[in-house]
Scaffold this active site. Structure first.
Site, short mmCIF file in Angstrom:
data_model
loop_
_atom_site.label_atom_id
_atom_site.label_comp_id
_atom_site.label_asym_id
_atom_site.label_seq_id
_atom_site.Cartn_x
_atom_site.Cartn_y
_atom_site.Cartn_z
N ASP A 190 42.04 27.87 40.63
CA ASP A 190 43.18 27.25 39.95
C ASP A 190 43.31 25.78 40.38
OD1 ASP A 190 43.84 29.77 38.82
OD2 ASP A 190 44.73 30.34 40.73
N HIS A 217 47.69 34.45 40.95
CA HIS A 217 46.46 34.12 40.23
C HIS A 217 46.39 34.89 38.92
CE1 HIS A 217 42.43 32.73 39.57
NE2 HIS A 217 41.97 33.96 39.50
N1 LIG Z 1 39.61 34.88 42.07
C1 LIG Z 1 38.96 34.15 41.19
O1 LIG Z 1 39.15 32.95 41.06
C2 LIG Z 1 37.94 34.79 40.31
C3 LIG Z 1 37.81 36.16 40.28
N2 LIG Z 1 36.87 36.76 39.52
C4 LIG Z 1 36.74 38.21 39.60
O2 LIG Z 1 35.57 38.51 40.37
C5 LIG Z 1 35.08 39.79 39.98
C6 LIG Z 1 33.58 39.70 39.70
O3 LIG Z 1 33.34 38.93 38.53
P1 LIG Z 1 31.84 38.76 37.99
O4 LIG Z 1 30.95 38.38 39.11
O5 LIG Z 1 31.92 37.90 36.81
O6 LIG Z 1 31.51 40.27 37.55
P2 LIG Z 1 30.07 40.95 37.42
O7 LIG Z 1 30.24 42.24 36.71
O8 LIG Z 1 29.08 39.98 36.89
O9 LIG Z 1 29.68 41.23 38.94
C7 LIG Z 1 30.35 42.15 39.72
C8 LIG Z 1 29.36 42.71 40.72
O10 LIG Z 1 30.09 43.63 41.54
C9 LIG Z 1 29.21 44.71 41.78
N3 LIG Z 1 29.97 45.89 42.19
C10 LIG Z 1 30.63 46.79 41.43
N4 LIG Z 1 31.13 47.77 42.21
C11 LIG Z 1 30.78 47.47 43.47
C12 LIG Z 1 30.99 48.10 44.71
N5 LIG Z 1 31.67 49.25 44.80
N6 LIG Z 1 30.48 47.52 45.81
C13 LIG Z 1 29.80 46.35 45.72
N7 LIG Z 1 29.55 45.71 44.58
C14 LIG Z 1 30.04 46.28 43.46
C15 LIG Z 1 28.47 44.92 40.46
O11 LIG Z 1 27.29 45.68 40.66
C16 LIG Z 1 28.20 43.49 40.07
O12 LIG Z 1 26.97 43.03 40.57
C17 LIG Z 1 35.91 40.22 38.78
O13 LIG Z 1 36.92 41.11 39.19
C18 LIG Z 1 36.51 38.91 38.28
O14 LIG Z 1 37.70 39.11 37.57
C19 LIG Z 1 36.01 36.02 38.77
C20 LIG Z 1 36.10 34.66 38.75
C21 LIG Z 1 37.08 33.94 39.50
O1 LIG Z 2 40.13 34.88 34.53
C1 LIG Z 2 39.33 35.69 35.02
O2 LIG Z 2 39.16 36.83 34.60
C2 LIG Z 2 38.56 35.28 36.23
C3 LIG Z 2 39.43 34.46 37.06
O3 LIG Z 2 40.20 34.95 37.85
C4 LIG Z 2 39.47 33.04 36.77
O4 LIG Z 2 38.55 32.51 36.11
O5 LIG Z 2 40.44 32.39 37.19
#
Ligand SMILES: NC(=O)C1=CN([C@@H]2O[C@H](COP(=O)(O)OP(=O)(O)OC[C@H]3O[C@@H](n4cnc5c(N)ncnc54)[C@H](O)[C@@H]3O)[C@@H](O)[C@H]2O)C=CC1
Ligand SMILES: O=C([O-])CC(=O)C(=O)O
Length: 329
Positions: A190, A217
């Site tokens: 953010d 968030h």
């Molecule tokens: N806080 C933030 O600013 C942000 C948060 N996110 C969040 O991060 C998370 C991941 O997003 P992406 O990488 O795009 O998703 P993605 O689906 O590309 O990757 C997620 C990974 O987690 C793994 N996974 C699933 N269950 C698991 C477990 N029990 N143990 C270990 N690994 C496991 C999957 O195999 C996959 O490789 C989502 O919940 C998303 O909303 C994403 C971007 C920014």
């Molecule tokens: O919006 C989403 O799902 C992933 C996230 O938290 C971000 O990009 O801020």
């Protein structure tokens, strides 16, 4: 066939029971956190390392000179990702861990755990829609952390951050390992977005802009404090409205690992003892009447050592259309 054999060889090499890996581990154990051939540094684990956030995060952490050992854990594909990342000619030693039976090995002795594990949003979903699946994933991973590296700093990325952080806190409380200073929800994205969008409006270099973003968030809980932008500046009501909405909705535009790395690096510099490391994060807080709240925190050897007050808010931030701060004066 040949490719399969190669993959089998790679998997065997990356398996923690591989003799070469065992030797590497022994060397690492002997030298504390000093990696083979590398500078002293910290041991970092990424849980969910094979995902959309995990892979670029792993690459960028491998480039971070503060990291001497990098553990890449996932329930799928971590051997291939580990092979890729481990060939980078930077100091950190990389080790891969696949599946829940290797979770404890992935976490043992780790200083910083970064968690992007779980499902991401699909178009039309809110972050809350991820709760049912990601809550269980975060719970399991945090049980492993409580057991294997209870003193580690935890950067929680998995959404909905507003809920996964309190879940992690409950797991740690149950295990008797909860230290609120060491559990940080990553809201840095953010801030990164806010810096970029504000810099666009002001015609400045984003690297010179700092916008505190407080609250949570998700949607209206994300509140950029445009009255506290550095360098000091002012916005018209239309600009304030445009920027606030764009920052709140930024997650539907794009997801990125850059912010996760920027925040993990700040945590590592804090762990090293650098002075004056202040970033926004979602932490246990007494700044408002909510138990968890994002605001500026001072990062140090103990994690989030000080949680800053919000500072003076303008009328829009206190009572604006988002209504988020209507009750806090
Ligand atoms: N806080 C933030 O600013 C942000 C948060 N996110 C969040 O991060 C998370 C991941 O997003 P992406 O990488 O795009 O998703 P993605 O689906 O590309 O990757 C997620 C990974 O987690 C793994 N996974 C699933 N269950 C698991 C477990 N029990 N143990 C270990 N690994 C496991 C999957 O195999 C996959 O490789 C989502 O919940 C998303 O909303 C994403 C971007 C920014
Ligand atoms: O919006 C989403 O799902 C992933 C996230 O938290 C971000 O990009 O801020």
């Amino acid at each position: 066939m040949e490719a399969n054999q190669r993959i089998a060889r790679i998997s065997a090499h990356l398996h923690p029971s591989n003799p070469q890996m065992e030797r590497e581990h022994a060397i690492l154990r002997r030298d504390g956190c000093r990696a083979k051939g590398g500078a002293p540094g910290f041991k970092v684990a990424i849980l969910g390392a094979a995902g959309g956030i995990g892979q670029p995060l792993a690459m960028l952490m491998k480039m971070n000179p503060l990291v001497s050992v990098l553990h890449l854990y996932d329930v799928v594909n971590s051997p291939g990702v580990t092979a890729d990342i481990s060939h980078m000619d930077t100091g950190a030693v990389v080790r891969g861990f696949l599946g829940q039976q290797q979770l404890e090995s992935a976490l043992t002795g780790v200083d910083l755990v970064v968690i992007p594990a779980g499902v991401p949003r699909k178009p039309g979903m809110t972050r809350d829609d991820l709760f049912n699946i990601n809550a269980g994933i975060v719970k399991t991973l945090c049980e492993g952390i409580a057991k294997c590296c209870p003193n580690a700093i935890v950067n929680l990325i998995s959404n909905p951050v507003n809920s996964t952080v309190p879940i992690a806190a409950e797991v740690f409380k149950k295990a008797g390992t909860y230290d609120p200073k060491k559990l940080l929800g990553v809201t840095m994205l953010d801030v990164v977005r806010a810096n970029t969008f504000v810099a666009e409006v002001l015609g400045l270099d984003p690297r010179e802009v700092n916008v505190p973003v407080v609250g949570g968030h998700a949607g209206v809980t994300i509140l950029p404090l445009l009255s506290q932008v550095k360098p000091p500046c002012s916005f018209t009501p239309e600009e304030t409205e445009y920027l606030t909405k764009r920052i709140q909705d930024g997650g539907t535009e794009v997801v990125q690992a850059y912010a996760a790395v920027k925040f993990a690096d700040a945590c590592l510099r804090g762990l090293r003892g650098d002075a004056g490391i202040v970033e926004c994060a979602f932490v246990a807080s007494q700044v408002t009447e909510l138990p968890f709240f994002a605001s500026k925190v001072k990062l140090g050897r103990g994690g989030a050592e000080e949680v800053h007050q919000l500072g003076p808010l303008n009328e829009y931030e206190r009572t604006g259309e988002t209504g988020y701060f209507g009750v806090y004066h």
